[in-house]
Every structure is written in C-alpha cells, then in structure tokens.
Design a protein around this motif. Sequence first.
Motif, short mmCIF file in Angstrom:
data_model
loop_
_atom_site.label_atom_id
_atom_site.label_comp_id
_atom_site.label_asym_id
_atom_site.label_seq_id
_atom_site.Cartn_x
_atom_site.Cartn_y
_atom_site.Cartn_z
N PRO A 171 0.84 -1.10 0.05
CA PRO A 171 0.00 0.08 -0.16
C PRO A 171 0.83 1.30 0.01
N LYS A 172 0.26 2.51 -0.67
CA LYS A 172 0.96 3.33 -0.59
C LYS A 172 0.37 4.67 0.19
N GLY A 173 1.21 5.54 0.89
CA GLY A 173 0.47 6.35 1.89
C GLY A 173 0.48 7.55 1.00
N THR A 198 -7.91 6.23 -4.47
CA THR A 198 -7.08 7.22 -3.25
C THR A 198 -6.36 8.36 -3.89
N GLU A 199 -5.89 8.31 -4.97
CA GLU A 199 -4.87 9.34 -5.55
C GLU A 199 -5.65 10.27 -6.02
N THR A 200 -6.87 10.21 -6.29
CA THR A 200 -7.54 11.38 -7.22
C THR A 200 -8.58 12.20 -6.41
N GLY A 202 -10.09 -3.08 -16.25
CA GLY A 202 -9.28 -3.89 -15.15
C GLY A 202 -8.03 -3.10 -15.12
N ARG A 203 -7.24 -3.88 -14.22
CA ARG A 203 -5.72 -3.28 -13.66
C ARG A 203 -4.88 -3.48 -14.96
N MET A 204 -3.92 -2.56 -15.51
CA MET A 204 -3.15 -2.77 -16.40
C MET A 204 -2.19 -4.11 -15.86
MG MG Z 1 -4.14 1.80 -6.58
#
Ligand code: MG
Length: 626
Positions: free
Chosen positions: A245-247, A390-392, A491-493
């Motif tokens: 996971p990324k904070g 989360t990032e957007t 889907g995910r790349m």
């Molecule tokens: Mg992600």
Amino acid sequence: MDSPTASQCSFPDLRDVFPGCSSYEDLYNLSIKETDLFWGTLARMSLRWNRDFEHVSNCNMESGLFRWFLGGKLNVSVNCVDRHKEKDPDRVALIWEKDEPGQEERITYGQLYTMMNQVANVLKTHGVKKGDRVAIYMPACPLAVASMLACARIGAVHSVVFAGFSAEALASRINDAEATVVITADQGCQSHFVAKRTGSLVVSSTLDVDLDEAMAKESGECEPAVMDSEDLLFMLYTSGSTGNPKGVVHSQAGYLLYASLTQRLVFDCKEGDIFGCVADIGWITGHSYVVYGPLANGVTTVLFESTPTYPDPGRYWETVQRLKINQFYAAPTAIRLLLKHGDEHVEKYDLGSLRTLGSVGEPINVEAWQWYNKVVGKEKCVVVDTWWQTETGGICISPRPSAPDAEIHPGMPMRPMYGIWPVIVGEKGEELKGNDVTGALCLKKPWPGMARTIYGAHSRFLETYYQPFRGFYFTGDGAIRHKDGYYQITGRMDDVINVTGHRLGTAEVENALGQHPSVAESAVVGYPCNDKGEGIYAYVTLKDGFLAGVKMETELRGIVRQKIAAYAVPDVIQICAGLPKTRSGKIMRRILRKVAADQTENLGDISTLADPAVVKDLIANHQTIK
Ligand code: MG
Ligand code: ATP
C-alpha cells in the motif's frame, strides 16, 4: 441538472455561475479550456477563506509538482462545521447507524462543533502541533469524525487506519507516517487517546489517556489554525490490491473543493438530503463521501458501522427505509453478495426515498448493475458507476453530472467529471486519438483533488504515476473509449492477459461469465502457457442453490465465446467458495495469478488480505493445468 437556489445550497447551479454555459458539454469544455477560471471561481464561491489566493494553479505533469490556490489561507474544519453551525446548529450532521439496527444516534452540527473542538483541545494539551501526524484507528463513529476534524482544526495531519487491520498492520502504518499520537477505541468502545513517544507500537498504560475524561475537561471552543492551501490535510493508504500500500498525501483546499463538488454534482445531493455512503472511514471513499464532501456541503451523512448481512441480507435496505436515505453509495462486492442472497431481502422494504445509487471500487459487472437498477432502484433511480482512486481524491469518471435525461449505459462510468481529461495511451506511450480505442487510462490535465505525493517516498510517487507515460498521470487501470466516446474500465493494467497476441482486460471476461444465471462472482487471471503466451484461468463462485458440474462449465465457456470470442474462453474454470479480497472488498488478482501458476511459496504483501482461509482453500482445490 436540477437547480437548487443559492440560499438552499452552498453550491449554486453551475449554469448560474458560468452564465455562458447551458449544458454539461459547455461546462466541461470551459473546465478544460479555462481551467483556472473554472476552479478559481468555484473555490472562491464555495469555500470560506481567511485570505484569498493569488494564483489558481501552478502544476507540472512532467515534474509531478502540483500547487492549487497558491497564497490562500483557510481552515477545512471551519468549512465543514462552523459555517453550518452558525446558520443552523440543530441541523443533523451525522447519523450513526450502529451495528444493532434501530439504535441510531443523531449528532447535530452544533454538537459536532463542540466534540471536534474538545478533541482538538485534548490534542493541543498533549503537545500535538501543526504538521504532526496523528493516527486514528477507530470504526465509523462520531468520535472518529470529530477526531479527523480536530486534526484539521489544529493543522495536524491525520492518517486513518482501517479499524479491522491487525496491530501489526497498524504499527507499520504508524511508523511509516512517523505518527506521534494514536486515537483509538477499545473493544467495549469506550474511547481512548493513546499518546505515543516511541516509534514502535507499545500501548503502555502510562501513555493511555481516557479520551472521554480528557474531553470533558476541555473547552468546546478552539481557535482554528490558519492553514495554507497546500499544507497537508491527511495521508491515507491505498487498498493494497496490486502490491505494497502507498501512503497517499492530500492537501487542504484543492481536496476539499474537489470532494465537495463531486459529492454534490455526481449524486445530485441537496441541502436537507440524507446521504448514505456505506464505506468505512478508513478508505478514501469514507474520507471524501462520508466525511469531507457531505459535511462541506452541509448535508446529513450516515456513518454505517455494521455489515451488509447483519442481522440479515436486508440490512442496507432496512436502513434506507428507516433513515430515509436519498443517495446510497456502495461497492460492487457488496452488491454482488446481496444479489446472491435473492430479491426477497430487498422487496420487503420501502425504498422510495432513494434518488441516486452509486457504485465504486471495482468494475461493476452488467448483471450486478442491472440488479442494482431494477431490484433496488425500481428503475427510478439514477445509477452512477463512479471511477476514481485514493490518489484522485474524488470521483473522476461518472455518468453524472450531465443533463438529467442524458443516457446511462450499464457497467461503465462513461463521462469525465469537470476538469478531468481522460486519455487512452498505447503501449509505446502514444496518446490514442479518436474513439473505439483500448489502452492505459491516463489523465492529461491536473485537477485540484489530485494527490501531492506519497508520504516519505516522492520518488515512488513519480515512478508510479508520472514516469510511465511522460506528461500524463498514469492511473494503473486500462480502459476502452467506445465508439460513442464513453469510457469503460477494463481492469488493472498489471492484470491484462495476452492470449496469442490478443490483449484481454479481466473485466471483459468476468462480465461475460457474470451473465450466466448461476454465477455470483468471478475473477479471471492469466498463467504462463507455452502455446499461446498466456492461458486463461477463471475462478467462479456460485449463487445459492447452484451446483458445479461439467454441463455448467460448458455453458460458461459458451457464454464467453458468444459474448467476446473463442480466444477469450477460459482454459481452466475453478469453482470456489470465495475469492481473496482486500479489506476494502477488492479482488486480489495477484494472489490468484500465483495460485493459477502454482507458485504459492511467496504470495507477496498480503497485509491487506481480508480472509487468509480463502487462499488456503483455493490452493487446496487448484486445478492442474493440462
Ligand atoms: Mg491503486
Ligand atoms: P493499490 O493501489 O494499493 O493496489 P487500490 O488501487 O485497490 O490499491 P484504491 O485507491 O482503493 O486502491 O482503489 C482504486 C482502484 O479501484 C482503481 O485504480 C481501479 O482499479 C478500481 N476502481 C475504483 N472504482 C472503479 C470503478 N468504478 N470501475 C472500475 N474500477 C474501479
């Protein structure tokens, strides 16, 4: 678009704000061409500032540096609470829907104001200062919301850690954030404020402070800190679907503006509405659409503490009826779970209050979308599949806002939000122009709600999002822009399957499988295969009352052949009891890939996996590939 009057709503109709624009298309074009005019006008109009900003934006997609509303000063908690408390202290801010049905508690804006200030004063008394990190490890409850807002009040940076995580997962997140304080709840739900001095998780009794007692000693007034637009508001970890996971870090003004604008426009939410987003506050959906968006807009937001099947699979709908919820927002995993239990659990209840039904977190397959629309929405609600991360910070692609009668297609988010410019990028990093194209989904223009960095790892931030395709924000997801210009997520790349030169998105095959009446849920992955590059391995769970068998497998293959093509037909179908999911309910395909390839010695980071027993069962029943 419906048009609430300015006095009813903190956001007036955008057509009145930009008089030259009369449609979604006009507003969208303006937001892309005159970005600073668009966002600057909305920021001045919808937020309360201590000091006006000097520049709307200073952003650079090449270098990954983003600044919005430069020179502006404000306080997020004032925008979410004080403004509404001054106007109407008795308006309900939160409805706390506890685990036991029928025990809900209502908290007014006046009460939330006092609670938030008391927590803020407790934090200050214990030495928490502007910029300090505070971990919050609590289930959805008013005190958790008050704690988030208390941090915003004094300028501390919160890091909410999902309350279902283990102590170990909590400890690693506390260390990563270098948090000095943890606010938590004990099992009996009596709240505790645990001050920490060392980096490791040592809950020593001398460091424990009883939060209720400490709050009772403090004043219900706390001077809000004057924050710069770009000071940090919070950090939050991603779900861990694709790896560690990324904070992710969000800042003050841009995030608040974006969360609140999307909450109002995507869901058609007006003052007086009861907004029911059932996500946990430990995820971005809870941050933007349980806490910050609805509160900034002054609406009543539901804090759902229970689960979709407690005490039975009618729980959501009983709650909608009892609380008279107007907008309901959930994840496809929950919708598929309830669909599996049958319509009778929905039909018992009067869902006439509902106007908008939202979905977020994963692609929603057509079958689940139709069920949501017909059985829950009685074909009278607007169903919005909302794509974001989360990032957007907030919703980026969604069928609304657009004209009230604009068409909606099942199972796709379709249209970009104002200010969002999606592009489809090919394998060599080239932008694929025109319609009917498939590739990596990127965003071409900065927007106020975008993440500013990964906490303590700016180079990972640049590598993950800005270096894969120069000049674009890379989402990590794949998408199709259909003939009509609408977007669908494939889907995910990372999960794209390459079969004899054909690139297949996982969602496409899963959508086809989902159309068989027996299928509750499916997940498709590739595995190494000498003949065709990759083979297709499908994991399928069945609805109640269906049994696996050769006939069913043949039918499943037939449906994929008919809906997509022969090359997309799964080589292996494993009927299973459950799929491995993150704590936020997303399928972890990277684990399924390992099981399919029979490489289960090292499953990677599984700290966010909800139920490890599911993986054991999958390994035990793994189908050997012939
Ligand atoms: Mg992600
Ligand atoms: P990690 O980044 O740690 O792998 P994650 O991507 O699952 O975890 P989140 O930020 O919670 O973490 O989820 C965002 C992702 O969820 C998106 O990138 C996308 O893959 C998926 N997603 C969200 N909403 C939708 C949607 N409406 N349709 C399709 N996919 C969606």
